[in-house]
Design a protein around this motif. Structure first.
Motif, PDB file in Angstrom:
ATOM      1  N   GLY A  66       6.496  -6.541  -7.963  1.00 40.99           N
ATOM      2  CA  GLY A  66       5.692  -7.517  -8.836  1.00 40.99           C
ATOM      3  C   GLY A  66       5.764  -6.871 -10.225  1.00 40.99           C
ATOM      4  N   THR A  67       4.819  -7.006 -10.973  1.00 45.06           N
ATOM      5  CA  THR A  67       4.536  -6.491 -12.452  1.00 45.06           C
ATOM      6  C   THR A  67       3.345  -5.849 -12.650  1.00 45.06           C
ATOM      7  OG1 THR A  67       5.778  -8.657 -13.068  1.00 45.06           O
ATOM      8  CG2 THR A  67       4.435  -7.438 -14.626  1.00 45.06           C
ATOM      9  N   TYR A  68       3.556  -4.694 -13.219  1.00 41.39           N
ATOM     10  CA  TYR A  68       2.333  -3.827 -13.490  1.00 41.39           C
ATOM     11  C   TYR A  68       2.350  -3.676 -15.017  1.00 41.39           C
ATOM     12  CZ  TYR A  68      -0.381   0.409 -14.358  1.00 41.39           C
ATOM     13  OH  TYR A  68      -1.169   1.141 -15.132  1.00 41.39           O
ATOM     14  N   GLN A  69       1.160  -3.788 -15.531  1.00 46.59           N
ATOM     15  CA  GLN A  69       0.972  -3.546 -17.082  1.00 46.59           C
ATOM     16  C   GLN A  69      -0.358  -2.840 -17.148  1.00 46.59           C
ATOM     17  OE1 GLN A  69       1.175  -7.408 -19.328  1.00 46.59           O
ATOM     18  NE2 GLN A  69       0.509  -6.221 -21.198  1.00 46.59           N
ATOM     19  N   GLY A  70      -0.061  -1.806 -18.058  1.00 44.59           N
ATOM     20  CA  GLY A  70      -1.206  -0.861 -17.980  1.00 44.59           C
ATOM     21  C   GLY A  70      -0.614   0.693 -18.779  1.00 44.59           C
ATOM     22  N   GLU A  71      -1.368   1.486 -18.391  1.00 45.12           N
ATOM     23  CA  GLU A  71      -1.123   2.879 -18.695  1.00 45.12           C
ATOM     24  C   GLU A  71      -0.185   3.715 -17.805  1.00 45.12           C
ATOM     25  OE1 GLU A  71      -5.026   3.938 -21.165  1.00 45.12           O
ATOM     26  OE2 GLU A  71      -5.381   3.932 -18.909  1.00 45.12           O
ATOM     27  N   PHE A  72       0.577   4.464 -18.365  1.00 45.23           N
ATOM     28  CA  PHE A  72       1.549   5.373 -17.508  1.00 45.23           C
ATOM     29  C   PHE A  72       1.066   6.854 -17.855  1.00 45.23           C
ATOM     30  CE2 PHE A  72       3.588   1.295 -17.259  1.00 45.23           C
ATOM     31  CZ  PHE A  72       4.017   1.539 -15.910  1.00 45.23           C
ATOM     32  N   ASP A 106       0.908  -1.185   0.081  1.00 47.07           N
ATOM     33  CA  ASP A 106       0.005  -0.005  -0.097  1.00 47.07           C
ATOM     34  C   ASP A 106       0.712   1.093   0.028  1.00 47.07           C
ATOM     35  OD1 ASP A 106      -2.264   1.746   0.125  1.00 47.07           O
ATOM     36  OD2 ASP A 106      -2.336   1.419   2.299  1.00 47.07           O
ATOM     37  N   GLY A 107       0.812   1.923  -1.243  1.00 46.45           N
ATOM     38  CA  GLY A 107       1.706   3.144  -1.273  1.00 46.45           C
ATOM     39  C   GLY A 107       2.122   3.603  -2.652  1.00 46.45           C
ATOM     40  N   THR A 108       2.751   4.455  -2.924  1.00 49.21           N
ATOM     41  CA  THR A 108       3.096   4.831  -4.283  1.00 49.21           C
ATOM     42  C   THR A 108       4.438   4.162  -4.410  1.00 49.21           C
ATOM     43  OG1 THR A 108       4.267   6.885  -3.281  1.00 49.21           O
ATOM     44  CG2 THR A 108       2.047   7.265  -3.969  1.00 49.21           C
ATOM     45  N   PHE A 109       4.795   4.144  -5.815  1.00 51.98           N
ATOM     46  CA  PHE A 109       5.979   3.608  -6.123  1.00 51.98           C
ATOM     47  C   PHE A 109       6.824   4.684  -6.551  1.00 51.98           C
ATOM     48  CE2 PHE A 109       2.847   0.388  -6.580  1.00 51.98           C
ATOM     49  CZ  PHE A 109       3.488  -0.664  -6.225  1.00 51.98           C
ATOM     50  N   ASP A 110       7.669   5.163  -5.447  1.00 44.53           N
ATOM     51  CA  ASP A 110       8.494   6.334  -5.757  1.00 44.53           C
ATOM     52  C   ASP A 110       9.650   6.072  -6.850  1.00 44.53           C
ATOM     53  OD1 ASP A 110       7.444   7.554  -3.512  1.00 44.53           O
ATOM     54  OD2 ASP A 110       8.555   6.855  -2.172  1.00 44.53           O
ATOM     55  N   ARG A 111      10.225   4.714  -7.174  1.00 47.05           N
ATOM     56  CA  ARG A 111      10.858   4.438  -8.205  1.00 47.05           C
ATOM     57  C   ARG A 111      10.526   5.180  -9.514  1.00 47.05           C
ATOM     58  NH1 ARG A 111      11.580  -0.969  -7.418  1.00 47.05           N
ATOM     59  NH2 ARG A 111      12.915  -0.308  -5.554  1.00 47.05           N
ATOM     60  N   LEU A 112       9.142   5.180  -9.674  1.00 52.02           N
ATOM     61  CA  LEU A 112       8.716   5.757 -10.879  1.00 52.02           C
ATOM     62  C   LEU A 112       8.895   6.885 -10.977  1.00 52.02           C
ATOM     63  CD1 LEU A 112       5.373   3.606 -11.264  1.00 52.02           C
ATOM     64  CD2 LEU A 112       7.459   2.965 -12.109  1.00 52.02           C
ATOM     65  N   ASP A 113       9.200   7.676  -9.890  1.00 53.92           N
ATOM     66  CA  ASP A 113       9.530   9.483 -10.000  1.00 53.92           C
ATOM     67  C   ASP A 113      10.890   9.692 -10.470  1.00 53.92           C
ATOM     68  OD1 ASP A 113       6.714   9.823  -9.291  1.00 53.92           O
ATOM     69  OD2 ASP A 113       7.243   9.616  -7.074  1.00 53.92           O
ATOM     70  N   TYR A 139      -5.985   3.682 -11.768  1.00 50.36           N
ATOM     71  CA  TYR A 139      -5.017   4.033 -10.918  1.00 50.36           C
ATOM     72  C   TYR A 139      -4.948   5.729 -11.151  1.00 50.36           C
ATOM     73  CZ  TYR A 139      -2.556  -0.326 -10.032  1.00 50.36           C
ATOM     74  OH  TYR A 139      -2.193  -1.271  -9.586  1.00 50.36           O
ATOM     75  N   ASN A 140      -4.482   6.250 -10.258  1.00 56.30           N
ATOM     76  CA  ASN A 140      -4.516   7.979 -10.567  1.00 56.30           C
ATOM     77  C   ASN A 140      -3.314   8.516  -9.920  1.00 56.30           C
ATOM     78  OD1 ASN A 140      -5.073  10.729 -11.024  1.00 56.30           O
ATOM     79  ND2 ASN A 140      -6.444  10.896  -9.150  1.00 56.30           N
ATOM     80  N   GLN A 141      -2.259   8.756 -10.517  1.00 56.87           N
ATOM     81  CA  GLN A 141      -0.952   9.314 -10.227  1.00 56.87           C
ATOM     82  C   GLN A 141      -0.133   8.199  -9.238  1.00 56.87           C
ATOM     83  OE1 GLN A 141      -1.577  13.143  -8.412  1.00 56.87           O
ATOM     84  NE2 GLN A 141      -1.995  14.239 -10.524  1.00 56.87           N
ATOM     85  N   GLY A 142      -0.348   6.998  -9.585  1.00 58.16           N
ATOM     86  CA  GLY A 142       0.434   5.940  -8.937  1.00 58.16           C
ATOM     87  C   GLY A 142      -0.370   5.208  -7.928  1.00 58.16           C
ATOM     88  N   LYS A 143      -1.549   5.680  -7.693  1.00 57.45           N
ATOM     89  CA  LYS A 143      -2.278   5.092  -6.510  1.00 57.45           C
ATOM     90  C   LYS A 143      -3.558   4.355  -7.086  1.00 57.45           C
ATOM     91  CE  LYS A 143      -0.582   7.915  -2.771  1.00 57.45           C
ATOM     92  NZ  LYS A 143      -1.040   8.963  -1.704  1.00 57.45           N
TER      93      LYS A 143
END
Length: 172
Positions: A64-70, A10-17, A93-97
């Motif tokens: 894990g693995t995410y597949q979708g829109e960024f 539960d949280g954001t994926f800061d690595r994506l920032d 999802y909205n801004q990583g959440k």
């Protein structure tokens, strides 16, 4: 991702920032379709815009693995996240959440479908627990709060009424 308490991450994926192009020359800004692997082993295959994951793609990371829109380096729009420790989420999802309508299959076989806000169950939703009991009703910040119906597996118990902080209020 699942921790000892078997709750999904539960949280954001800061690595994506972070800017994925940090590991390459300044004039090598990613555009269009491309694959990229970070030093920590994370991997992205998909669309880029101005050096950021943007559009559709697949992201593999320790969680894990995410597949979708960024949308500019964040999970945003429709997507599916399969957690390393079991369970998956499919929805908005909205801004990583997790935000909007979605379906979460938990590692213990419970399944929730309904509203999400800020990574928490929120709004109208239904959960079938691992023991096959079902709750359908209102959720506020990940707790059964408001009007709802709880039905036990064998239908020996049906409670229709108010809930507050995951507990029944009154006799129903």
């Amino acid at each position: 991702m699942s921790f000892e308490d078997e709750k999904p991450y539960d949280g954001t994926f800061d690595r994506l920032d972070s800017n994925a192009s940090d590991d390459v020359e300044d004039d090598d800004v990613f555009e269009g379709f491309r694959e990229f692997k970070w030093e920590n082993g994370d991997f992205f295959r998909g669309e880029w815009d101005n050096g950021q994951m943007h559009g559709k793609g697949k992201f593999l990371c320790a969680n894990g693995t995410y597949q979708g829109e960024f949308f500019f380096h964040q999970m945003h729009g429709h997507g599916r996240f399969d957690f390393k420790g079991g369970g998956s989420y499919y929805g908005m999802y909205n801004q990583g959440k997790r935000e909007g309508h979605g379906l979460m299959a938990y590692p213990d076989s419970s399944v929730y479908e309904g509203g999400w806000e800020d990574n928490k169950r929120h709004g109208k939703g239904t959960i079938q627990y691992d023991n096959f009991d079902v709750y359908e009703g209102d959720w506020v910040e990940d707790e059964r709060t408001g009007t709802g119906v709880y039905v036990s597996k064998m239908r020996t118990e049906i409670f229709k009424g108010e809930f507050e902080n995951n507990k029944r209020v009154g006799s129903g």
